[in-house]
Design a protein around this motif. Structure first.
Motif, PDB file in Angstrom:
ATOM      1  N   LEU A 132      -9.850   8.560  -1.267  1.00 28.39           N
ATOM      2  CA  LEU A 132      -9.948   8.736   0.181  1.00 28.39           C
ATOM      3  C   LEU A 132      -9.814   7.403   0.914  1.00 28.39           C
ATOM      4  CD1 LEU A 132     -12.777  11.437   0.391  1.00 28.39           C
ATOM      5  CD2 LEU A 132     -10.317  11.764   0.553  1.00 28.39           C
ATOM      6  N   ASP A 133     -10.145   6.313   0.234  1.00 29.29           N
ATOM      7  CA  ASP A 133      -9.998   4.999   0.867  1.00 29.29           C
ATOM      8  C   ASP A 133      -8.537   4.670   1.183  1.00 29.29           C
ATOM      9  OD1 ASP A 133     -12.718   4.584   0.798  1.00 29.29           O
ATOM     10  OD2 ASP A 133     -12.668   3.526  -1.119  1.00 29.29           O
ATOM     11  N   ASP A 134      -7.592   5.309   0.497  1.00 32.33           N
ATOM     12  CA  ASP A 134      -6.162   5.066   0.722  1.00 32.33           C
ATOM     13  C   ASP A 134      -5.605   5.811   1.936  1.00 32.33           C
ATOM     14  OD1 ASP A 134      -5.693   3.365  -1.508  1.00 32.33           O
ATOM     15  OD2 ASP A 134      -5.690   5.104  -2.828  1.00 32.33           O
ATOM     16  N   ILE A 135      -6.392   6.664   2.541  1.00 35.47           N
ATOM     17  CA  ILE A 135      -5.915   7.453   3.680  1.00 35.47           C
ATOM     18  C   ILE A 135      -6.195   6.685   4.966  1.00 35.47           C
ATOM     19  CG2 ILE A 135      -6.171   9.615   4.949  1.00 35.47           C
ATOM     20  CD1 ILE A 135      -7.019  10.896   2.283  1.00 35.47           C
ATOM     21  N   PRO A 136      -5.148   6.352   5.740  1.00 39.09           N
ATOM     22  CA  PRO A 136      -5.361   5.615   6.986  1.00 39.09           C
ATOM     23  C   PRO A 136      -6.124   6.456   8.004  1.00 39.09           C
ATOM     24  CG  PRO A 136      -3.000   5.963   6.567  1.00 39.09           C
ATOM     25  CD  PRO A 136      -3.747   6.622   5.467  1.00 39.09           C
ATOM     26  N   LYS A 137      -6.979   5.792   8.743  1.00 42.26           N
ATOM     27  CA  LYS A 137      -7.780   6.487   9.759  1.00 42.26           C
ATOM     28  C   LYS A 137      -6.969   6.722  11.033  1.00 42.26           C
ATOM     29  CE  LYS A 137     -12.282   4.631   8.330  1.00 42.26           C
ATOM     30  NZ  LYS A 137     -11.952   4.738   6.957  1.00 42.26           N
ATOM     31  N   GLY A 138      -7.205   7.843  11.684  1.00 43.04           N
ATOM     32  CA  GLY A 138      -6.646   8.119  12.994  1.00 43.04           C
ATOM     33  C   GLY A 138      -5.181   8.501  13.038  1.00 43.04           C
ATOM     34  N   GLN A 139      -4.626   8.949  11.922  1.00 44.01           N
ATOM     35  CA  GLN A 139      -3.242   9.414  11.944  1.00 44.01           C
ATOM     36  C   GLN A 139      -3.075  10.557  10.956  1.00 44.01           C
ATOM     37  OE1 GLN A 139      -1.456   5.656  10.577  1.00 44.01           O
ATOM     38  NE2 GLN A 139      -0.601   6.775   8.848  1.00 44.01           N
ATOM     39  N   GLU A 140      -2.007  11.341  11.160  1.00 46.15           N
ATOM     40  CA  GLU A 140      -1.726  12.428  10.222  1.00 46.15           C
ATOM     41  C   GLU A 140      -1.290  11.827   8.904  1.00 46.15           C
ATOM     42  OE1 GLU A 140       0.678  15.720  11.375  1.00 46.15           O
ATOM     43  OE2 GLU A 140      -0.140  15.731  13.407  1.00 46.15           O
ATOM     44  N   TYR A 141      -1.793  12.391   7.817  1.00 45.11           N
ATOM     45  CA  TYR A 141      -1.490  11.860   6.489  1.00 45.11           C
ATOM     46  C   TYR A 141      -1.616  12.994   5.505  1.00 45.11           C
ATOM     47  CZ  TYR A 141      -1.236   8.072   3.019  1.00 45.11           C
ATOM     48  OH  TYR A 141      -0.850   7.220   2.030  1.00 45.11           O
ATOM     49  N   ASP A 142      -0.533  13.279   4.798  1.00 41.46           N
ATOM     50  CA  ASP A 142      -0.488  14.435   3.915  1.00 41.46           C
ATOM     51  C   ASP A 142      -0.692  14.003   2.464  1.00 41.46           C
ATOM     52  OD1 ASP A 142       0.541  17.446   3.938  1.00 41.46           O
ATOM     53  OD2 ASP A 142       1.368  16.448   2.164  1.00 41.46           O
ATOM     54  N   PHE A 143      -1.529  14.745   1.746  1.00 36.80           N
ATOM     55  CA  PHE A 143      -1.790  14.419   0.338  1.00 36.80           C
ATOM     56  C   PHE A 143      -0.499  14.458  -0.478  1.00 36.80           C
ATOM     57  CE2 PHE A 143      -6.138  15.136   1.462  1.00 36.80           C
ATOM     58  CZ  PHE A 143      -6.867  14.365   0.566  1.00 36.80           C
ATOM     59  N   SER A 144       0.248  15.572  -0.410  1.00 35.19           N
ATOM     60  CA  SER A 144       1.408  15.735  -1.289  1.00 35.19           C
ATOM     61  C   SER A 144       2.603  14.891  -0.862  1.00 35.19           C
ATOM     62  CB  SER A 144       1.801  17.203  -1.390  1.00 35.19           C
ATOM     63  OG  SER A 144       2.208  17.686  -0.132  1.00 35.19           O
ATOM     64  N   GLU A 145       2.772  14.657   0.431  1.00 36.50           N
ATOM     65  CA  GLU A 145       3.935  13.902   0.896  1.00 36.50           C
ATOM     66  C   GLU A 145       3.677  12.405   1.018  1.00 36.50           C
ATOM     67  OE1 GLU A 145       5.681  15.595   4.392  1.00 36.50           O
ATOM     68  OE2 GLU A 145       5.612  17.621   3.572  1.00 36.50           O
TER      69      GLU A 145
ATOM     70  N   PRO B 141       2.599  10.341  -3.689  1.00 37.88           N
ATOM     71  CA  PRO B 141       3.698   9.429  -4.019  1.00 37.88           C
ATOM     72  C   PRO B 141       3.268   7.955  -4.032  1.00 37.88           C
ATOM     73  CG  PRO B 141       4.451  11.086  -2.477  1.00 37.88           C
ATOM     74  CD  PRO B 141       2.955  11.241  -2.579  1.00 37.88           C
ATOM     75  N   LYS B 142       2.389   7.579  -3.110  1.00 36.02           N
ATOM     76  CA  LYS B 142       1.904   6.195  -3.059  1.00 36.02           C
ATOM     77  C   LYS B 142       1.150   5.846  -4.337  1.00 36.02           C
ATOM     78  CE  LYS B 142      -1.197   3.120  -0.632  1.00 36.02           C
ATOM     79  NZ  LYS B 142      -2.488   3.029  -0.084  1.00 36.02           N
ATOM     80  N   ILE B 143       0.271   6.725  -4.768  1.00 37.80           N
ATOM     81  CA  ILE B 143      -0.506   6.485  -5.982  1.00 37.80           C
ATOM     82  C   ILE B 143       0.419   6.354  -7.190  1.00 37.80           C
ATOM     83  CG2 ILE B 143      -2.168   7.542  -7.577  1.00 37.80           C
ATOM     84  CD1 ILE B 143      -3.612   8.663  -5.103  1.00 37.80           C
ATOM     85  N   LEU B 144       1.429   7.216  -7.289  1.00 42.11           N
ATOM     86  CA  LEU B 144       2.370   7.166  -8.410  1.00 42.11           C
ATOM     87  C   LEU B 144       3.219   5.889  -8.368  1.00 42.11           C
ATOM     88  CD1 LEU B 144       3.480  10.896  -8.560  1.00 42.11           C
ATOM     89  CD2 LEU B 144       1.996   9.697 -10.188  1.00 42.11           C
ATOM     90  N   GLU B 145       3.663   5.478  -7.175  1.00 44.39           N
ATOM     91  CA  GLU B 145       4.439   4.243  -7.042  1.00 44.39           C
ATOM     92  C   GLU B 145       3.641   3.030  -7.524  1.00 44.39           C
ATOM     93  OE1 GLU B 145       5.715   3.834  -2.994  1.00 44.39           O
ATOM     94  OE2 GLU B 145       6.981   5.632  -3.114  1.00 44.39           O
ATOM     95  N   GLU B 146       2.340   3.080  -7.311  1.00 44.09           N
ATOM     96  CA  GLU B 146       1.475   1.968  -7.715  1.00 44.09           C
ATOM     97  C   GLU B 146       1.095   2.048  -9.197  1.00 44.09           C
ATOM     98  OE1 GLU B 146      -1.776   2.223  -4.955  1.00 44.09           O
ATOM     99  OE2 GLU B 146      -0.565   1.467  -3.278  1.00 44.09           O
ATOM    100  N   GLY B 147       1.592   3.067  -9.889  1.00 45.34           N
ATOM    101  CA  GLY B 147       1.305   3.207 -11.310  1.00 45.34           C
ATOM    102  C   GLY B 147      -0.092   3.717 -11.627  1.00 45.34           C
TER     103      GLY B 147
END
Length: 195
Positions: free
Chosen positions: A1-14, A18-24
């Motif tokens: 949850l710390d990776d989710i920016p505050k105050g904006q729309e942010y989708d888990f799957s989109e 992908p961010k978590i996978l890109e970071e390995g």
């Protein structure tokens, strides 16, 4: 949850996955038994309600008294059984006036009133909302404490947020949302979201 920016729309799957996978980093899953449905949009939410009414979801006891197959009514509701087309669920203290029709695939929360000759089809209406005389709701989602005036029309995939109101003879076009506490003037056709 710390990776989710505050105050904006942010989708888990989109966005997040992908961010978590890109970071390995690893993503774990869990294979579960039973029913699972993403209810991230109105269509999915209403689809899940339909699945419950169709008996596809095990372990859910529908509220109210079972009047007949797939018709459940809370108490003390004022309805004539002939006004209901299965499957349908009505909460406590629902009042249907003469000629009002509800169903199929409709769920009305507690303290909802449906006035003379109004129709509610394939719709979900949350508690405390009122539906005016000859109003038409077809495949719509209505939040808590909404007011829908006489001869208003809410069409497929439309939605009203809590406390919204729709004036007499107004039309909410398919897929349009009216945000919480917003009002739609009488005799208007709304083709874009109101917020």
């Amino acid at each position: 949850l710390d990776d989710i920016p505050k105050g904006q729309e942010y989708d888990f799957s989109e966005d997040l996955f992908p961010k978590i996978l890109e970071e390995g980093r690893l993503i774990y899953g869990y294979v579960m038994e039973g029913y699972w449905e993403d209810i991230g949009n109105i269509e999915q939410y209403m689809g899940a309600q339909k699945d419950v009414l169709d008996g596809k979801v095990q372990g859910i006891r529908l509220p109210g008294e079972r009047l007949r197959e797939c018709v459940y009514v809370g108490r003390p509701a004022r309805v004539d059984e002939g006004q209901l087309e299965a499957p349908v669920v009505l909460g406590d203290n629902v009042q249907l006036s003469s000629g009002a029709r509800v169903g199929p695939y409709s769920v009305l929360g507690s303290n909802v009133s449906v006035e003379v000759s109004a129709s509610v089809i394939r719709s979900i209406v949350a508690e405390g909302s009122s539906i005016g005389e000859e109003a038409e709701l077809n495949t719509t989602l209505v939040g808590r404490s909404c007011r829908i005036e006489a001869r208003a029309r809410l069409l497929e995939g439309s939605a009203l947020g809590d406390g919204a109101s729709v004036g007499e003879e107004a039309t909410i076009s398919p897929g349009v949302s009216v945000y919480p506490d917003e009002s739609v003037e009488s005799r208007t056709e709304i083709i874009e979201d109101v917020h």
